[in-house]
Design a protein around this motif. Structure first.
Motif, PDB file in Angstrom:
ATOM      1  N   TRP A  96       0.805  -1.220   0.000  1.00 28.28           N
ATOM      2  CA  TRP A  96       0.000   0.000   0.000  1.00 28.28           C
ATOM      3  C   TRP A  96       0.841   1.275   0.000  1.00 28.28           C
ATOM      4  CZ3 TRP A  96      -4.489  -1.431  -1.404  1.00 28.28           C
ATOM      5  CH2 TRP A  96      -5.051  -2.628  -0.941  1.00 28.28           C
ATOM      6  N   LEU A  97       2.150   1.156   0.142  1.00 29.35           N
ATOM      7  CA  LEU A  97       3.005   2.328   0.354  1.00 29.35           C
ATOM      8  C   LEU A  97       3.712   2.745  -0.924  1.00 29.35           C
ATOM      9  CD1 LEU A  97       4.707   1.254   3.718  1.00 29.35           C
ATOM     10  CD2 LEU A  97       2.591   2.544   3.418  1.00 29.35           C
ATOM     11  N   ASP A  98       3.726   4.041  -1.206  1.00 31.51           N
ATOM     12  CA  ASP A  98       4.506   4.521  -2.352  1.00 31.51           C
ATOM     13  C   ASP A  98       5.968   4.715  -1.979  1.00 31.51           C
ATOM     14  OD1 ASP A  98       4.619   7.057  -1.045  1.00 31.51           O
ATOM     15  OD2 ASP A  98       2.736   7.633  -1.980  1.00 31.51           O
ATOM     16  N   GLN A  99       6.275   4.728  -0.680  1.00 27.01           N
ATOM     17  CA  GLN A  99       7.673   4.716  -0.238  1.00 27.01           C
ATOM     18  C   GLN A  99       7.908   3.429   0.554  1.00 27.01           C
ATOM     19  OE1 GLN A  99       9.733   8.559   0.413  1.00 27.01           O
ATOM     20  NE2 GLN A  99       7.672   9.377   0.766  1.00 27.01           N
ATOM     21  N   ALA A 100       8.554   3.477   1.706  1.00 24.79           N
ATOM     22  CA  ALA A 100       8.936   2.244   2.390  1.00 24.79           C
ATOM     23  C   ALA A 100       8.617   2.346   3.879  1.00 24.79           C
ATOM     24  CB  ALA A 100      10.427   1.946   2.152  1.00 24.79           C
ATOM     25  N   GLN A 101       9.178   1.443   4.651  1.00 24.33           N
ATOM     26  CA  GLN A 101       8.940   1.396   6.088  1.00 24.33           C
ATOM     27  C   GLN A 101      10.229   1.029   6.798  1.00 24.33           C
ATOM     28  OE1 GLN A 101       6.282  -2.096   6.938  1.00 24.33           O
ATOM     29  NE2 GLN A 101       6.672  -2.624   4.801  1.00 24.33           N
ATOM     30  N   SER A 102      10.410   1.594   7.980  1.00 25.62           N
ATOM     31  CA  SER A 102      11.576   1.252   8.809  1.00 25.62           C
ATOM     32  C   SER A 102      11.265  -0.053   9.528  1.00 25.62           C
ATOM     33  CB  SER A 102      11.842   2.362   9.829  1.00 25.62           C
ATOM     34  OG  SER A 102      12.279   3.530   9.185  1.00 25.62           O
ATOM     35  N   LEU A 103      11.809  -1.135   9.008  1.00 27.26           N
ATOM     36  CA  LEU A 103      11.490  -2.461   9.529  1.00 27.26           C
ATOM     37  C   LEU A 103      12.702  -3.063  10.223  1.00 27.26           C
ATOM     38  CD1 LEU A 103       9.506  -4.896   9.689  1.00 27.26           C
ATOM     39  CD2 LEU A 103      10.601  -5.725   7.591  1.00 27.26           C
ATOM     40  N   ASN A 104      12.632  -3.170  11.554  1.00 30.26           N
ATOM     41  CA  ASN A 104      13.647  -3.891  12.307  1.00 30.26           C
ATOM     42  C   ASN A 104      13.310  -5.373  12.313  1.00 30.26           C
ATOM     43  OD1 ASN A 104      15.222  -1.642  13.238  1.00 30.26           O
ATOM     44  ND2 ASN A 104      13.541  -1.141  14.622  1.00 30.26           N
ATOM     45  N   LEU A 105      14.324  -6.209  12.244  1.00 31.86           N
ATOM     46  CA  LEU A 105      14.134  -7.660  12.294  1.00 31.86           C
ATOM     47  C   LEU A 105      14.835  -8.210  13.531  1.00 31.86           C
ATOM     48  CD1 LEU A 105      14.637  -8.506   8.526  1.00 31.86           C
ATOM     49  CD2 LEU A 105      12.482  -8.382   9.787  1.00 31.86           C
ATOM     50  N   TYR A 106      14.203  -9.170  14.196  1.00 36.49           N
ATOM     51  CA  TYR A 106      14.688  -9.703  15.471  1.00 36.49           C
ATOM     52  C   TYR A 106      14.954 -11.197  15.343  1.00 36.49           C
ATOM     53  CZ  TYR A 106      12.884  -5.335  17.423  1.00 36.49           C
ATOM     54  OH  TYR A 106      12.637  -4.013  17.695  1.00 36.49           O
ATOM     55  N   LEU A 107      16.123 -11.617  15.825  1.00 34.79           N
ATOM     56  CA  LEU A 107      16.472 -13.033  15.846  1.00 34.79           C
ATOM     57  C   LEU A 107      16.990 -13.395  17.231  1.00 34.79           C
ATOM     58  CD1 LEU A 107      18.248 -13.890  12.469  1.00 34.79           C
ATOM     59  CD2 LEU A 107      16.169 -14.910  13.381  1.00 34.79           C
ATOM     60  N   ALA A 108      16.291 -14.303  17.902  1.00 41.22           N
ATOM     61  CA  ALA A 108      16.701 -14.688  19.254  1.00 41.22           C
ATOM     62  C   ALA A 108      17.938 -15.572  19.233  1.00 41.22           C
ATOM     63  CB  ALA A 108      15.549 -15.405  19.955  1.00 41.22           C
ATOM     64  N   GLY A 109      17.989 -16.497  18.291  1.00 37.30           N
ATOM     65  CA  GLY A 109      19.136 -17.401  18.196  1.00 37.30           C
ATOM     66  C   GLY A 109      19.696 -17.376  16.795  1.00 37.30           C
ATOM     67  N   PRO A 110      20.391 -16.305  16.427  1.00 44.10           N
ATOM     68  CA  PRO A 110      20.810 -16.141  15.032  1.00 44.10           C
ATOM     69  C   PRO A 110      21.817 -17.192  14.587  1.00 44.10           C
ATOM     70  CG  PRO A 110      21.868 -14.509  16.426  1.00 44.10           C
ATOM     71  CD  PRO A 110      20.866 -15.207  17.286  1.00 44.10           C
ATOM     72  N   SER A 111      21.670 -17.596  13.355  1.00 45.47           N
ATOM     73  CA  SER A 111      22.657 -18.450  12.695  1.00 45.47           C
ATOM     74  C   SER A 111      22.732 -17.988  11.254  1.00 45.47           C
ATOM     75  CB  SER A 111      22.223 -19.923  12.753  1.00 45.47           C
ATOM     76  OG  SER A 111      21.076 -20.122  11.934  1.00 45.47           O
ATOM     77  N   GLY A 112      23.758 -18.419  10.558  1.00 39.59           N
ATOM     78  CA  GLY A 112      23.890 -18.031   9.171  1.00 39.59           C
ATOM     79  C   GLY A 112      22.705 -18.468   8.340  1.00 39.59           C
ATOM     80  N   ARG A 113      22.235 -19.680   8.590  1.00 41.05           N
ATOM     81  CA  ARG A 113      21.109 -20.192   7.817  1.00 41.05           C
ATOM     82  C   ARG A 113      19.853 -19.366   8.067  1.00 41.05           C
ATOM     83  NH1 ARG A 113      20.605 -24.727   5.073  1.00 41.05           N
ATOM     84  NH2 ARG A 113      22.609 -25.437   5.874  1.00 41.05           N
ATOM     85  N   LYS A 114      19.603 -18.990   9.328  1.00 38.97           N
ATOM     86  CA  LYS A 114      18.410 -18.197   9.648  1.00 38.97           C
ATOM     87  C   LYS A 114      18.485 -16.807   9.015  1.00 38.97           C
ATOM     88  CE  LYS A 114      17.179 -20.399  14.043  1.00 38.97           C
ATOM     89  NZ  LYS A 114      17.056 -20.192  15.521  1.00 38.97           N
ATOM     90  N   LEU A 115      19.663 -16.193   9.085  1.00 37.10           N
ATOM     91  CA  LEU A 115      19.823 -14.874   8.467  1.00 37.10           C
ATOM     92  C   LEU A 115      19.604 -14.947   6.958  1.00 37.10           C
ATOM     93  CD1 LEU A 115      22.944 -13.429  10.320  1.00 37.10           C
ATOM     94  CD2 LEU A 115      20.594 -12.628  10.504  1.00 37.10           C
ATOM     95  N   ASP A 116      20.192 -15.940   6.347  1.00 35.20           N
ATOM     96  CA  ASP A 116      20.059 -16.116   4.910  1.00 35.20           C
ATOM     97  C   ASP A 116      18.589 -16.273   4.522  1.00 35.20           C
ATOM     98  OD1 ASP A 116      21.099 -16.851   2.183  1.00 35.20           O
ATOM     99  OD2 ASP A 116      20.162 -18.763   2.721  1.00 35.20           O
ATOM    100  N   LEU A 160       9.564  -6.461  -0.057  1.00 32.66           N
ATOM    101  CA  LEU A 160       9.982  -5.330   0.767  1.00 32.66           C
ATOM    102  C   LEU A 160      10.970  -4.466  -0.010  1.00 32.66           C
ATOM    103  CD1 LEU A 160      10.440  -6.849   4.329  1.00 32.66           C
ATOM    104  CD2 LEU A 160       8.379  -6.080   3.162  1.00 32.66           C
ATOM    105  N   LYS A 161      10.896  -3.182   0.224  1.00 33.42           N
ATOM    106  CA  LYS A 161      11.832  -2.261  -0.417  1.00 33.42           C
ATOM    107  C   LYS A 161      13.114  -2.111   0.402  1.00 33.42           C
ATOM    108  CE  LYS A 161       8.318   0.532  -2.781  1.00 33.42           C
ATOM    109  NZ  LYS A 161       7.761   1.894  -2.975  1.00 33.42           N
ATOM    110  N   THR A 162      12.976  -2.118   1.717  1.00 31.50           N
ATOM    111  CA  THR A 162      14.130  -1.900   2.591  1.00 31.50           C
ATOM    112  C   THR A 162      13.968  -2.700   3.865  1.00 31.50           C
ATOM    113  OG1 THR A 162      13.098  -0.030   3.733  1.00 31.50           O
ATOM    114  CG2 THR A 162      14.409   0.486   1.767  1.00 31.50           C
ATOM    115  N   THR A 163      15.082  -2.901   4.558  1.00 30.39           N
ATOM    116  CA  THR A 163      15.067  -3.352   5.949  1.00 30.39           C
ATOM    117  C   THR A 163      15.936  -2.392   6.743  1.00 30.39           C
ATOM    118  OG1 THR A 163      16.970  -4.838   5.680  1.00 30.39           O
ATOM    119  CG2 THR A 163      14.773  -5.768   5.272  1.00 30.39           C
ATOM    120  N   TYR A 164      15.779  -2.437   8.059  1.00 29.45           N
ATOM    121  CA  TYR A 164      16.500  -1.501   8.928  1.00 29.45           C
ATOM    122  C   TYR A 164      17.445  -2.317   9.805  1.00 29.45           C
ATOM    123  CZ  TYR A 164      16.664   2.949  11.667  1.00 29.45           C
ATOM    124  OH  TYR A 164      17.031   4.116  12.290  1.00 29.45           O
ATOM    125  N   TYR A 165      17.459  -2.110  11.091  1.00 32.15           N
ATOM    126  CA  TYR A 165      18.384  -2.827  11.971  1.00 32.15           C
ATOM    127  C   TYR A 165      18.046  -4.316  12.066  1.00 32.15           C
ATOM    128  CZ  TYR A 165      20.587   1.310  14.093  1.00 32.15           C
ATOM    129  OH  TYR A 165      21.305   2.454  14.318  1.00 32.15           O
TER     130      TYR A 165
END
Length: 965
Positions: A849-869, A880-885
């Motif tokens: 619905w957005l003509d621009q983007a959104q500041s989207l933070n992503l949270y990982l409790a137990g990060p691993s390379g596979r989960k990030l990928d 999504l157009k962008t991600t944030y922290y």
């Protein structure tokens, strides 16, 4: 059974003396408590002895973990109380509490009879006995109408801090602090503290204007607010802080609209933030009160309206009710002599020294008046490229980024908030690998930017190469100059041509890498340093309404703005965006038989808000001509939202659920529909923006329709997004096509870190961080308790000292507190307890619905390379157009000591030594069924597993960043 404690443990008695810790005294006290309740016959020694020994052992173990080996006797008794409650010896615990209270009262009576008289030092240096009745009257006024708060605890806290000779200002502050320390026990004390602070501010403001000591109470101030506001405006104009044009308003009319009672609805964090950072002051003395502040901002935004007074009142109503809040620069500067009201600026830096050093100058001028910066550095040639003028070799873009970062630090917006900038670089730039290392704490410090944000500007072709496990070629932009302006299939085709030219030896500076290896490095650096963020070039351009007028080369400081930029002196454009956010929580109420979003109220709010934002374009004070040229030509604004988590709580919707995703869709659709409609209505009233012709709007292509443009450019399986709708979009398309648009862009969801504090709701679209924590910002440390949770726990009889202690012990999470019902654990799940796929799914529904983007933070409790990928590929595939922290759980625990009396900061310190904000605990995640993974292309490519160091987790320097709003 002998119980011993560490030999270093010592106890502070009530008379201030120290003694060695003696665990046997705890055993005696606990035994007496059982005997008092059960009697000697009921408490058999065979049962009582091991029971007391076990409880004593628990208390000693808890005290042994205390960071300070010197412990006050009250802290020991607190632990005894807690052990009894956790052991479910409720009658005994109640008896023990009553025993403590009776003895405390007896000590208080004895102290009162012998306490010396406390004198207060007045501003003129004279002394007088403390006027206890005045204190009690002020406190009674502050308590009025607030549930579950009392005067006695506040007065008891006050008595601990007053001293003979205390100044009047210190006394007022001590009273505020006394209420503030009780917030963890009862969130209502935040409002009490705010009202006590308000009493202090009233005295400071009115006395400054009249020149005589005055301490008006709320009732008196309610009568005097109109006359005070007129005096305040005259004084602010006389000392050069406020635009003299405001004096030409019908002041009787606008000040009659002031709602003094709204001062009483501002929470402590909100009022302290306003006082410290927003209210006008003279030599450090604040003389602007809340409703005068909101009226000044509203008048400043209405100054060019036909009926200025009516519009000012309309704008004031929206701001002071917290239904909508303008961004921080607008609040800082509206109605002043330098009305720089815009939030974000985007620039492109060209490949010559004039442009580079002009970029530094522009950054400084834009940041001076509270602008957040996004710089596109892709055109600057890379390391090893030829410099024709000197026949030398380039040192690449990194040394110039170092200077840009230092400039942002030097220009800190007058101390109001930290200067901040973000540098963007496209993934094909030959310096991309050095760019990834900019935020590392190791290596050559001359090639590091510790204080500047960084972001990857990633074309779709790179993600395709990653998924195909293909190669990727890096170039210097001076040899491939048109790649910077190409996107979609045109970029992919031209990029392949340059690769072929490089193989033929026609391009001098280039390097070929495995795409998966570069992707791995990008994700590893994102995890270890929090940077560079990952943003997607093609969806930002393919869905841009303004693709006929230029190219989006970067986003902004907080990744929600996607506007065209280009370098140059005569026709160069620095993109400008004017932000504000609707408070969703204020628009949830009784609708029919249930609680839901009030669509009609939202329509009214959005219509007025878009008008306010459009006014900014014409009123704005532009510090550089490129910004003025761009803003007047395209007139972009960015209406967003905040309080999303609060809106979920009010509707009893768990954040990790399909219902939350549906609400994200519904709320964004309503926001989009009414914002586009409002801008089109303004076009009919005021005229279309200058570059409307040829835009997607002019062709009847709305944001929801532009999804097809992205789908057409991508291959099968590369875009998986829901396209359902509820409203009459056909009718709106016809209206926009024929009537036009006033603004080239209208929607962008910013972080709202500071303005959501003012409104007392959760930030932007963020899930709740923790249910109990201490927030630290430029105004100090503030205890924050989730009031929705407290309300639910009270209804179930679960809100007590033990619950407060458990929340602190488990770092604001409910997951491991057994007596909390499962439905509350699911409803109040914190960010790290929510499967991140839910956040991406909700963001995908908003993005359509957005003509621009959104500041989207992503949270990982137990990060691993596979989960990030998997997560970042899912974000790309979800449109999504962008991600944030990227936020990862810190490998630490937090301070478990009580907040009482200190309002101490709940922080964790990773092994690397960097302080993080309120590190979450390793609590188990709330069970939930995440959205299913996309069927195609989700399996990570072989070799994408990263070697992630847990000690590096949560190394983001400021999770509560307030730079953008």
């Amino acid at each position: 059974m002998t119980i011993t404690a560490p030999p270093a443990l010592r106890v502070i008695r009530r008379d201030g003396s120290e003694a060695a810790f003696d665990a046997s005294k705890i055993s005696v006290a606990v035994t007496k408590a059982f005997l008092d309740v059960e009697g000697s016959s009921g408490a058999s020694s065979s049962r009582l002895h091991p029971l007391v020994a076990g409880l004593t052992e628990q208390v000693v173990a808890a005290l042994s973990r205390h960071p300070n080996p010197v412990i006050h006797i009250e802290q020991i008794q607190d632990q005894v109380e807690l052990a009894l409650m956790r052991g479910e010896h409720h009658k005994v615990a109640r008896s023990y509490v009553l025993y403590r209270e009776q003895h405390a009262q007896a000590r208080g009576d004895a102290d009162e009879s012998t306490a010396p008289v406390v004198h207060v030092t007045r501003p003129d240096g004279t002394r007088a006995p403390l006027d206890r009745k005045r204190v009690e009257t002020v406190l009674a006024e502050a308590l009025d109408g607030i549930d579950d708060v009392e005067a006695d605890p506040v007065l008891s806290e006050l008595d601990r801090t007053v001293y003979d000779g205390i100044t009047t200002d210190e006394l007022a502050q001590a009273l505020v602090m006394a209420a503030r320390t009780l917030v963890e026990r009862e969130p209502g004390y935040s409002l009490v503290a705010s009202r006590l602070l308000l009493d202090r501010l009233r005295a400071e403001a009115v006395s400054h204007l009249t020149g005589t000591p005055e301490t008006p109470d709320q009732a008196t101030m309610a009568e005097q607010y109109p006359s005070y506001t007129k005096d305040y405006l005259r004084h602010a104009i006389a000392i050069g802080l406020v635009d003299p044009e405001l004096a030409t308003f019908d002041l009787d009319r606008v000040t009659a609209a002031i709602r003094p009672e709204r001062d009483l609805q501002i929470g402590f964090l909100g009022l302290q933030t306003l006082n410290d950072r927003y209210f006008l002051h003279e030599h450090g003395v604040r003389f602007e009160l809340p409703q005068a502040f909101f009226l000044r901002v509203a008048m400043g935004l209405a100054v060019r309206e036909v009926d200025r007074e009516a519009r000012a009142i309309e704008f004031y109503e929206l701001l002071s009710s917290f239904d909508f809040m303008a961004s921080t620069p607008t609040l800082f500067n509206s109605g002043t002599t330098r009305p720089q009201l815009s939030s974000c600026f985007l620039t492109t830096v060209d490949d010559d020294l004039d442009s580079i050093f002009g970029g530094y100058r522009n950054n400084a001028l834009l940041a001076k008046y509270s602008g957040g910066l996004g710089n596109d550095w892709t055109p600057v040639r890379g390391l090893g490229a030829h410099i024709r003028g000197t026949n030398g070799v380039s040192q690449g873009v990194v040394p110039f980024l170092k200077i840009a970062g230092d400039t942002a630090v030097a220009v800190n917006q007058g101390g109001k908030r930290k200067g901040a900038a973000c540098a963007y670089l496209e993934t094909w730039h030959v310096d991309i690998e050095e760019f990834l290392d900019l935020r590392k704490n190791t290596g050559d410090d001359r090639r590091r930017t510790h204080d500047m944000n960084t972001a990857n500007w990633v074309p779709d072709e790179f993600l395709r190469r990653v998924e195909a496990d293909a190669t990727w070629t890096l170039f210097s932009p001076d040899e491939v100059p048109d790649l910077h302006d190409l996107y979609g299939n045109a970029f992919a085709a031209r990029y392949a041509e340059y690769e072929a030219a490089a193989e033929r030896g026609e391009i001098r500076v280039h390097r070929t890498v495995r795409a998966v290896d570069l992707w791995r490095r990008m994700l590893t650096m994102l995890f270890e340093t929090g940077h560079p963020w990952i943003t997607f070039k093609d969806p930002c351009n393919l869905r841009s309404p303004q693709q006929h007028a230029g190219v989006v080369h970067s986003s902004n400081l907080c990744t929600e703005i996607t506007l065209n930029t280009n370098a140059g002196t005569d026709d160069g454009e620095v993109a400008v965006c004017n932000l504000g956010s609707v408070n969703l929580a204020a628009h949830v109420g009784r609708v029919g038989d249930g609680t839901a979003l009030d669509a009609d109220k939202l329509r009214r709010t959005v219509t007025t808000a878009v008008r306010m934002l459009d006014n900014v374009v014409d009123i704005n004070f532009y510090t550089i001509p490129e910004a003025r040229r761009s803003n007047l030509r395209h007139r972009p604004v960015g209406l967003g939202m905040m309080g999303f988590s609060d809106a979920l709580f009010l509707q009893r919707i768990a954040p990790g659920s399909e219902a939350a995703v549906e609400f994200a869709d519904q709320s964004a659709e309503l926001l989009s529909f009414h914002a586009i409609s409002a801008s089109s209505g303004l076009a009919a009233e005021r005229g279309r923006y200058a570059s409307f012709g040829g835009s997607l709007w002019s062709r009847g292509i709305l944001p929801i329709d532009s999804l097809q443009l992205l789908a057409d450019a991508r291959g099968p399986g590369e875009l998986e997004i829901d396209r359902s709708s509820r409203l009459d979009w056909d009718g709106l398309r016809d209206t926009v096509r024929t009537q036009g648009m006033r603004n080239s862009n209208v929607l962008a969801i910013a972080p709202t870190a500071t303005i959501s504090n003012i409104c007392g709701v959760g930030q932007s679209i963020e899930p709740i961080h923790l249910n109990l924590y201490v927030k630290s910002n430029m105004s100090g440390d503030f205890t924050v308790v989730n009031p929705h949770l407290v309300r639910d726990l009270k209804e179930r009889g679960l809100w007590d000292k033990v619950m407060v202690s458990d929340l602190k012990y488990f770092d604001g999470s409910l997951a491991e507190i057994d007596r909390v019902p499962a439905e509350l654990k699911e409803l109040y799940a914190t960010a790290f307890e929510i499967e991140p796929r839910w956040l991406v799914a909700a963001a995908s529904r908003r993005q359509k619905w957005l003509d621009q983007a959104q500041s989207l933070n992503l949270y990982l409790a137990g990060p691993s390379g596979r989960k990030l990928d998997e997560l970042y590929r899912l974000a790309w595939r979800s449109g999504l157009k962008t991600t944030y922290y990227l936020r990862t759980r810190a490998a630490t625990s937090v301070e478990k000591s009580t907040l009482k009396g200190t309002d101490g900061r709940l922080t964790g310190v990773p092994s690397g030594g960097a302080v993080t904000s309120t590190a979450p605990s390793p609590a188990a995640a709330v069970p939930a069924t995440p959205p299913p993974a996309p069927a195609t292309g989700t399996a990570p490519t072989a070799g994408t597993e990263l070697d992630l160091d847990p000690a590096a987790a949560c190394s983001i320097d400021d999770p509560d960043c307030e730079a953008c709003q």
